[in-house]
Design an enzyme around this catalytic site. Structure first.
Site: not given
Ligand SMILES: [Mg+2]
Length: 391
Positions: A167, A169, A327, A273, A198, A224, A249
């Site tokens: 992933k 960022k 994750e 989450k 993301d 994301e 998200d």
């Molecule tokens: Mg995220």
């Protein structure tokens, strides 16, 4: 179950530094601010739950200070001494007392799940319908500000633990730099690991529209939360004909929000989450709504200790289709975990604990070392420093 009540609830405030800061669109996060909720019932059985406030009110509306106040002032007095009549009833009671504030509510609900699992001698996953899998593939975050260092980090992650998904960022660099960086990394790991980017709400619609064709060409698996959570229409416009998945998200804040995302066609996948959804039961409902709407699922993480990580793993293990894995690498990013034996991540996957309740045992000595005594931590974010090596 025989009759019992929750006799005590205590909250311990812990700050655990990250091994390396993580750069996100809104700043660099260097510390996990953790609230550990511990309950004990009238038979002496204990349960533990975690709320980790990563990024504090910069990320969503809750902070360690507000969650602590909500738990101690509103939630604890309402459940202490009351006859326990089931977790659905308890979770519903928490919602009726406190709207939103999902991190605070979920920490208490997780502790109740741990306690009930221990009372019945079964893992939490059994209380949630049973497992569809014993292991969950785990992605690894690459976010240290440059393709070469991230490729090196990725090679190390593959060698050490066989991760097959990375992933990246995005959002703190110029979009063209992020695209170039992603293209190099996707190309380098082609055939060995897939890449999700993301953006943490860091782009506007025009920036995303410019970036998407190049990212599709590069072979990105999914992106994301490219736009601010509120802009559902923008995502719906951008998704038309797109050749990779868009994961919601920050916009996916539980069952109701996921229903809205589905109705607005504003995501092709949802990041679960439990801490943000409102608890493990809310995550089950969120997953059911997303699945019914044809959306894929991703097991999100919040850089939690093995307590919060195990809780998430139990519910993710019960979700029939978890297309993008999870994750849940939190314990590997912290300088110290707070349990005797951390959750196991190897072979690119997390092994879902099998012992009763969460399946992890907290370590009081480690916790005592991490309690700083600071009543309030006012600074959550470090300014960006591109010269610093980041995770
Ligand atoms: Mg995220």
């Amino acid at each position: 179950m025989s009759e019992f009540c929750i006799e005590s609830l205590t909250v311990t405030r812990i700050n655990v530094p990250l091994i390396k800061p993580i750069s996100m669109a809104f700043g660099a996060v260097s510390t996990a601010h953790i609230l550990l909720v511990r309950i004990r019932d009238s038979d002496g059985v204990k349960g533990v739950g975690e709320a980790t406030l990563l990024g504090g009110p910069h990320w969503n509306e809750e902070s360690a200070e507000s969650a602590l106040a909500i738990i101690e002032t509103y939630l604890a007095p309402a459940i202490k001494g009351v006859k326990f009549s089931g977790i659905e009833a308890l979770s519903n009671r928490l919602v009726s007392l406190v709207r939103r504030n999902s991190l605070a509510r979920s920490a208490v609900e997780k502790a109740a799940f741990d306690l009930i699992g221990r009372r019945l001698g079964v893992p939490i996953s059994d209380l949630l319908g049973g497992r569809c899998r014993q292991e969950i593939p785990v992605a690894w975050t690459l976010s240290n500000g440059g393709a070469e260092r991230e490729i090196s980090d990725g090679e190390e992650a593959i060698e050490k633990r066989a991760h097959a998904c990375f992933k990246l960022k995005f959002g703190h660099a110029d979009p063209s730099d992020d695209i170039a960086r992603a293209s190099k990394i996707i190309d380098h790991f082609s055939g060995r690991a897939r890449v999700i980017a993301d953006v943490n709400q860091g782009w506007d619609e025009v920036t995303a529209a410019r970036a998407f064709p190049a990212l599709q060409e590069a072979g990105l698996l999914a992106i994301e939360q490219p736009l601010p959570a509120e802009n559902l229409e923008g995502i719906a416009r951008l998704r038309h004909g797109l050749g990779f998945d868009v994961i919601a998200d920050e916009a996916a804040t539980g069952p109701e929000a996921t229903f809205k995302l589905a109705a607005a066609l504003a995501a092709s996948a949802v990041s679960l989450k439990p801490s943000r959804d409102g608890g493990l039961l809310a995550t089950k409902r969120t997953a059911a709504i997303a699945d019914a709407a044809g959306m894929k699922l991703y097991g999100g993480g919040m850089i939690e200790t093995s307590v919060g990580t195990a809780a998430s793993a139990h519910v993710y293990a019960t979700v029939p289709k978890l297309t993008f894995g999870c994750e849940l690498f939190g314990p590997l990013k912290l300088v110290e975990d707070i349990v005797q034996d951390s959750v196991k991540i190897k072979g690119g996957a997390l092994k879902v604990p099998e012992s009763p309740g969460l399946g992890v045992e907290i370590d009081e000595e480690k916790i005592a070392r991490l309690v700083t005594g600071e009543p309030i931590t006012r600074v959550y974010l470090a300014p960006f420093d591109q010269s610093e090596n980041r995770v």
